[in-house]
Design a protein around this motif. Structure first.
Motif, PDB file in Angstrom:
ATOM      1  N   SER A 263       0.382   9.046  18.372  1.00  0.00           N
ATOM      2  CA  SER A 263       0.673  10.479  18.490  1.00  0.00           C
ATOM      3  C   SER A 263       1.622  10.999  17.425  1.00  0.00           C
ATOM      4  N   GLU A 264       2.304  10.124  16.704  1.00  0.00           N
ATOM      5  CA  GLU A 264       3.300  10.583  15.747  1.00  0.00           C
ATOM      6  C   GLU A 264       2.881  10.242  14.320  1.00  0.00           C
ATOM      7  N   GLU A 265       3.216  11.106  13.427  1.00  0.00           N
ATOM      8  CA  GLU A 265       2.943  10.891  12.012  1.00  0.00           C
ATOM      9  C   GLU A 265       4.119  10.125  11.420  1.00  0.00           C
ATOM     10  N   ILE A 266       3.951   8.815  11.246  1.00  0.00           N
ATOM     11  CA  ILE A 266       5.030   7.991  10.725  1.00  0.00           C
ATOM     12  C   ILE A 266       5.128   8.175   9.214  1.00  0.00           C
ATOM     13  N   PRO A 267       6.313   8.450   8.671  1.00  0.00           N
ATOM     14  CA  PRO A 267       6.461   8.623   7.216  1.00  0.00           C
ATOM     15  C   PRO A 267       5.897   7.431   6.459  1.00  0.00           C
TER      16      PRO A 267
ATOM     17  N   LEU B 191       7.150  -0.112   5.127  1.00  0.00           N
ATOM     18  CA  LEU B 191       8.204  -1.053   5.482  1.00  0.00           C
ATOM     19  C   LEU B 191       7.810  -1.898   6.691  1.00  0.00           C
ATOM     20  N   TRP B 192       7.317  -1.217   7.725  1.00  0.00           N
ATOM     21  CA  TRP B 192       6.970  -1.958   8.935  1.00  0.00           C
ATOM     22  C   TRP B 192       5.713  -2.787   8.751  1.00  0.00           C
ATOM     23  N   ALA B 193       4.805  -2.357   7.910  1.00  0.00           N
ATOM     24  CA  ALA B 193       3.631  -3.175   7.612  1.00  0.00           C
ATOM     25  C   ALA B 193       4.056  -4.497   6.978  1.00  0.00           C
ATOM     26  N   LYS B 194       5.018  -4.443   6.037  1.00  0.00           N
ATOM     27  CA  LYS B 194       5.513  -5.666   5.408  1.00  0.00           C
ATOM     28  C   LYS B 194       6.209  -6.560   6.429  1.00  0.00           C
ATOM     29  N   ARG B 195       6.994  -5.946   7.325  1.00  0.00           N
ATOM     30  CA  ARG B 195       7.700  -6.735   8.331  1.00  0.00           C
ATOM     31  C   ARG B 195       6.723  -7.401   9.302  1.00  0.00           C
TER      32      ARG B 195
ATOM     33  N   ALA C  43      -3.295  -9.450  17.025  1.00  0.00           N
ATOM     34  CA  ALA C  43      -2.739  -8.154  17.430  1.00  0.00           C
ATOM     35  C   ALA C  43      -1.803  -7.602  16.353  1.00  0.00           C
ATOM     36  N   LEU C  44      -0.971  -8.483  15.787  1.00  0.00           N
ATOM     37  CA  LEU C  44      -0.066  -8.027  14.731  1.00  0.00           C
ATOM     38  C   LEU C  44      -0.834  -7.615  13.470  1.00  0.00           C
ATOM     39  N   PHE C  45      -1.895  -8.352  13.153  1.00  0.00           N
ATOM     40  CA  PHE C  45      -2.667  -7.998  11.973  1.00  0.00           C
ATOM     41  C   PHE C  45      -3.388  -6.662  12.179  1.00  0.00           C
ATOM     42  N   ALA C  46      -3.871  -6.416  13.384  1.00  0.00           N
ATOM     43  CA  ALA C  46      -4.474  -5.108  13.677  1.00  0.00           C
ATOM     44  C   ALA C  46      -3.430  -4.003  13.529  1.00  0.00           C
ATOM     45  N   LEU C  47      -2.200  -4.287  13.972  1.00  0.00           N
ATOM     46  CA  LEU C  47      -1.113  -3.321  13.803  1.00  0.00           C
ATOM     47  C   LEU C  47      -0.830  -3.091  12.317  1.00  0.00           C
ATOM     48  N   TYR C  48      -0.830  -4.186  11.533  1.00  0.00           N
ATOM     49  CA  TYR C  48      -0.614  -4.079  10.089  1.00  0.00           C
ATOM     50  C   TYR C  48      -1.689  -3.186   9.451  1.00  0.00           C
ATOM     51  N   LEU C  49      -2.940  -3.422   9.786  1.00  0.00           N
ATOM     52  CA  LEU C  49      -4.029  -2.622   9.215  1.00  0.00           C
ATOM     53  C   LEU C  49      -3.912  -1.160   9.637  1.00  0.00           C
ATOM     54  N   TYR C  50      -3.497  -0.935  10.883  1.00  0.00           N
ATOM     55  CA  TYR C  50      -3.347   0.448  11.336  1.00  0.00           C
ATOM     56  C   TYR C  50      -2.221   1.143  10.567  1.00  0.00           C
ATOM     57  N   LEU C  51      -1.116   0.440  10.363  1.00  0.00           N
ATOM     58  CA  LEU C  51      -0.005   1.027   9.613  1.00  0.00           C
ATOM     59  C   LEU C  51      -0.389   1.304   8.159  1.00  0.00           C
TER      60      LEU C  51
ATOM     61  N   ASP D 276      -3.271   2.308   7.313  1.00  0.00           N
ATOM     62  CA  ASP D 276      -4.395   3.260   7.367  1.00  0.00           C
ATOM     63  C   ASP D 276      -5.731   2.597   7.022  1.00  0.00           C
ATOM     64  N   SER D 277      -5.814   1.279   7.224  1.00  0.00           N
ATOM     65  CA  SER D 277      -7.054   0.563   6.968  1.00  0.00           C
ATOM     66  C   SER D 277      -7.848   0.321   8.249  1.00  0.00           C
TER      67      SER D 277
END
Length: 808
Positions: free
Chosen positions: A415-419, A425-429, A492-500, A502-503
């Motif tokens: 729901s939020e547009e993350i800068p 940063l969070w994708a790398k983490r 699950a983390l890799f799916a989160l990475y791809l979402y962050l 925008d892939s």
């Protein structure tokens, strides 16, 4: 002058709805929850089997007794006559006696009914959690669905199948509805939500699992304080806050009132008459027994880490922890755990996520019991803690906050547009976290001795050789679990990475998380999901017991099964009055009569190969000893000296109860003609020794009333070998008469010379009082609903209409 903006209600989260490529409706979400439950239970539904549960099999006789009694008499039993020579039902906690799902026991066969109870309970857990997340926290449908599915299948919940702890599951399933009621109460201050809270709390109490309900109320109260105080800080409306406190208190009070028919009788019984009311049951050691240890805490991440007690030869797990055994798991799911942790750090200023972390951390600290010094504070300063054991039972809150936190985090992500910088940063983490998890998995794969030595030196310095052996035996299963956890959690983390990055589109992100969560939980739940053929565990075809069952239709007697040769509870399934059996809330004086937990008084002569003239067996009307050699059918040995269920005496002796057991065991003590009383009988009753019969007594049971006809040559006592309870009431020839507790645990009624009719009825004033309070609470709830909808509701509508007219 600009109009001051009204502060928003606390936690009015913007719902995230996935548009275009994938969009759920509320109806499709609900259907999905139900369909997933049906898929999970499909092996049970299409079979004729039952769920294995250790306590289920130990206590299933009581369910048969309950159903058979109701079918025969169209009433609910007050006394469980087939256990421990007679136990009260409601007072001693007779399972889900009043819980609505008990009706399934009258529709299906008992073994099948339990499975359908589980099915309904799991569906309710999912629907209630979805309601809380969607309608309470205002999350999007997709986030609410992920949270509901993670909650209804979390292993902490489902693993209660295997130990047979259905009462815990019943309570946990109502928890989200309570949270929903609290949330809506704080948002609207409407009375209807206090009534809904009353319903959920009342249902929890009616399950009869008071300890889980007690822990549930802790969290419900804390959640109310969080929501209420947050609203108070936002709008500074103290009067409104006080009103909410009053409405919340009303809801909790009425909930306790609804459950009072189940709560009040056991409370009095446990406090005054049960072994649970003794000092040994309130010590610090007892209160901290069955805590979790650090091994179980590590199993929150990899469920196979400390193993489980094996359910069959195919299960490669072996428990090496510090408790005597382990039949369940506290695992909430790696997907929910990782997403919740990510949300806590990524949205670190979010007060709601911090509150959930506080709740989960508090539950963990409490569950560790004596493994942290903090439990002394709970034990000494929190009312009720010293009355219970097994602090680990509170960990259903850990599973709840993790699933709620995961759903809340997903909603914020959608729901939020993350800068852009934050996303990068969070994708790398997230990638770094995956790499670290992979490295640790490789380490545990190759370093068995390193893991063992590290754990012993830091966490378990007193690890015994037996525990080390079990650790080594379980290690291969742990490694297997570690890799599966890595692939699912890493996925699950890799799916989160791809979402962050925008892939990965939002719809695909949700679908991947759902699939991974379901695969993970179904896999771990399989350890505790065991279907069995009930005929292999619940035999009702033993020829000897069938023969005794037919004999019991014409005569009254009890049996004594030899432990280790025949199950202590097996005779109950045949409707036989049993001297033994299992009940966790046993009468204190019956345990003393039988010789403690080892039942020494019942077996001391049998150990000398003597069947007859055991005063304890004879006084209990035990006519048959049940035994078997190896796998042979049950054999019967008859006791020729058994006293009848009712007999007459005139000789008595007033004795200190603590000395009665030793006196009865004295060689030559005339227990057949002399009774031991705790107090003097009424005037006119004098001890008279007689070597000849002083009277005759006949005994019969009408439903549950004991009716004894006596004919005495002089005033004396009729001894009734049913276990004494203060709730038994006697009349002699229509006049109320006291019942005396004699020979430690059985009943005696004074009767005059001549013919008399003695009627003994069971009446509990606390059941009567509890029933009245429950009925009154339900009526008040209905009146409050009427007031809320038809009076307050209409008044609010009228004011809105008047305000609209004024504005025009």
């Amino acid at each position: 002058m600009t109009k001051k903006k009204k502060p928003e209600s606390v936690q009015q989260v913007k719902p995230a709805e996935i548009k275009k490529e994938f969009s759920l409706t509320d109806r499709s979400s609900i259907i999905t929850i139900i369909l997933l439950a049906l898929v999970f239970f499909l092996p049970f539904i299409i079979s004729d089997k039952m769920f294995y549960g250790s306590d289920t099999l130990n206590g299933i006789y009581s369910r048969y007794f309950y159903a058979d009694f109701f079918e025969k008499y169209q009433s609910l039993p007050k006394v469980l006559s087939v256990t421990l020579s007679g136990m009260p039902t409601v007072e001693a906690f007779f399972g889900d006696y009043y819980y609505p799902l008990a009706i399934l026991q009258f529709i299906f066969d008992i073994p099948r009914a339990l499975g359908y109870k589980y099915l309904v309970t799991v569906v309710l857990a999912g629907l209630f959690m979805w309601t809380f997340l969607r309608r309470g926290l205002n999350l999007g449908r997709e986030a609410a669905l992920v949270g509901a599915v993670a909650f209804m299948f979390n292993t902490q919940f489902i693993s209660h199948f295997f130990p047979g702890h259905d009462g815990k599951m019943f309570v946990i399933s109502w928890l989200p509805l309570s949270l929903f009621a609290v949330k809506r109460l704080c948002d609207t201050a409407k009375i209807r939500y206090a009534v809904l809270l009353s319903l959920s709390v009342g249902m929890c109490i009616l399950t009869s699992h008071i300890q889980t309900t007690y822990f549930s109320l802790w969290g419900i109260g804390l959640y109310f304080l969080y929501e209420g105080i947050s609203a108070l800080r936002a709008d500074k409306a103290r009067v409104k806050f006080i009103g909410k406190v009053a409405i919340f208190s009303l809801g909790i009070g009425l909930g306790l009132g609804i459950g009072m028919v189940q709560f009040l009788p056991p409370y009095k019984f446990t406090k005054q008459y049960s072994v649970r009311g003794t000092g040994e049951k309130t010590t610090y050691e007892h209160a901290t027994s069955w805590s979790i240890h650090w091994e179980e805490a590590a199993s929150f991440i990899i469920p196979e880490f400390c193993g489980f007690s094996a359910k069959d030869a195919d299960t490669k797990t072996e428990y090496w922890g510090r408790n005597p055994f382990k039949l369940n798991s506290e695992y909430a799911g790696i997907v929910a755990l990782l997403i919740s942790i990510f949300g806590l750090f990524a949205f670190k200023k979010d007060k709601f996520l911090r509150f959930l972390a506080f709740m989960g951390g508090g539950a963990l600290i409490f569950s560790l019991g004596a493994n942290t010094p903090l439990f002394h504070l709970f034990y000494n300063f929190v009312p009720g803690v010293k009355l219970f054991r097994a602090p680990s039972m509170i960990l259903f809150w850990m599973a709840a906050v993790l699933t709620i936190g995961a759903a809340y985090t997903i909603n914020r992500l959608l729901s939020e547009e993350i800068p852009f910088k934050s996303r990068e940063l969070w994708a790398k983490r997230v990638l770094i976290a995956i790499a670290i998890c992979g490295a640790l998995t490789l380490l545990v794969t190759a370093g068995q001795s390193v893991v063992l030595d590290t754990w012993k030196s830091i966490m378990y310095s007193l690890m015994t050789d037996r525990n080390v052996s079990a650790f080594n035996a379980n290690y291969s299963n742990f490694v297997k679990g570690a890799w599966i956890t890595f692939f699912i959690g890493g996925g699950a983390l890799f799916a989160l990475y791809l979402y962050l990055k925008d892939s990965l589109k939002p719809a695909a992100f949700i679908i991947v998380l759902l699939i991974l969560a379901i695969a993970d939980l179904f896999r771990v739940n399989s350890y505790f999901y065991k279907l069995i053929n009930p005929d292999e565990y619940i035999s009702r075809n033993e020829p000897a017991l069938l023969s005794l069952s037919r004999e019991a239709e014409k005569d009254y007697f009890r049996v004594l099964p030899i432990p280790g040769q025949i199950g202590n509870s097996d005779p109950q399934i045949y409707g036989l009055d049993n001297t033994l059996g299992f009940h966790d809330n046993e009468l204190a004086w019956y345990r003393e009569f039988t010789g403690g937990q080892q039942r020494e008084n019942l077996f001391y002569l049998l150990q000398q190969n003597k069947l007859d003239s055991n005063p304890f067996l004879d006084l209990l009307n035990v006519k048959y000893i049940l035994y078997r050699g190896g796998n042979s059918p049950v054999q019967i040995a008859r006791i020729s000296t058994a006293l009848p269920r009712a007999f007459c005496v005139t000789d008595f002796e007033v004795t200190d109860p603590k000395l009665m057991g030793a006196k009865l065991r004295e060689p030559g003590f005339p227990y057949r003609t002399r009774i031991l009383l705790e107090k003097m009988p009424p005037a006119g009753y004098l001890p008279v020794q007689d070597s000849v019969p002083v009277g005759m007594a006949s005994y019969k049971i009408n439903v549950e009333d004991r009716i004894i006809e006596t004919e005495m040559t002089r005033p004396g006592f009729v001894v009734v070998s049913d276990v004494y309870m203060p709730y038994w009431q006697a009349t002699v020839n229509g006049k109320s008469t006291d019942i005396y507790k004699t020979d430690i645990a059985i009943m005696a009624v004074p009767v005059p010379a001549g013919k008399s009719t003695v009627v003994i009825k069971y009446y509990s004033p606390y059941i009567a009082a509890g029933t009245k309070i429950t009925f009154a609470s339900i009526v008040i709830c209905l009146l409050l609903l009427t007031l809320d909808y038809f009076v307050i509701g209409k008044l609010c509508c009228k004011r809105k209409e008047e305000a609209a007219v004024v504005n025009v």
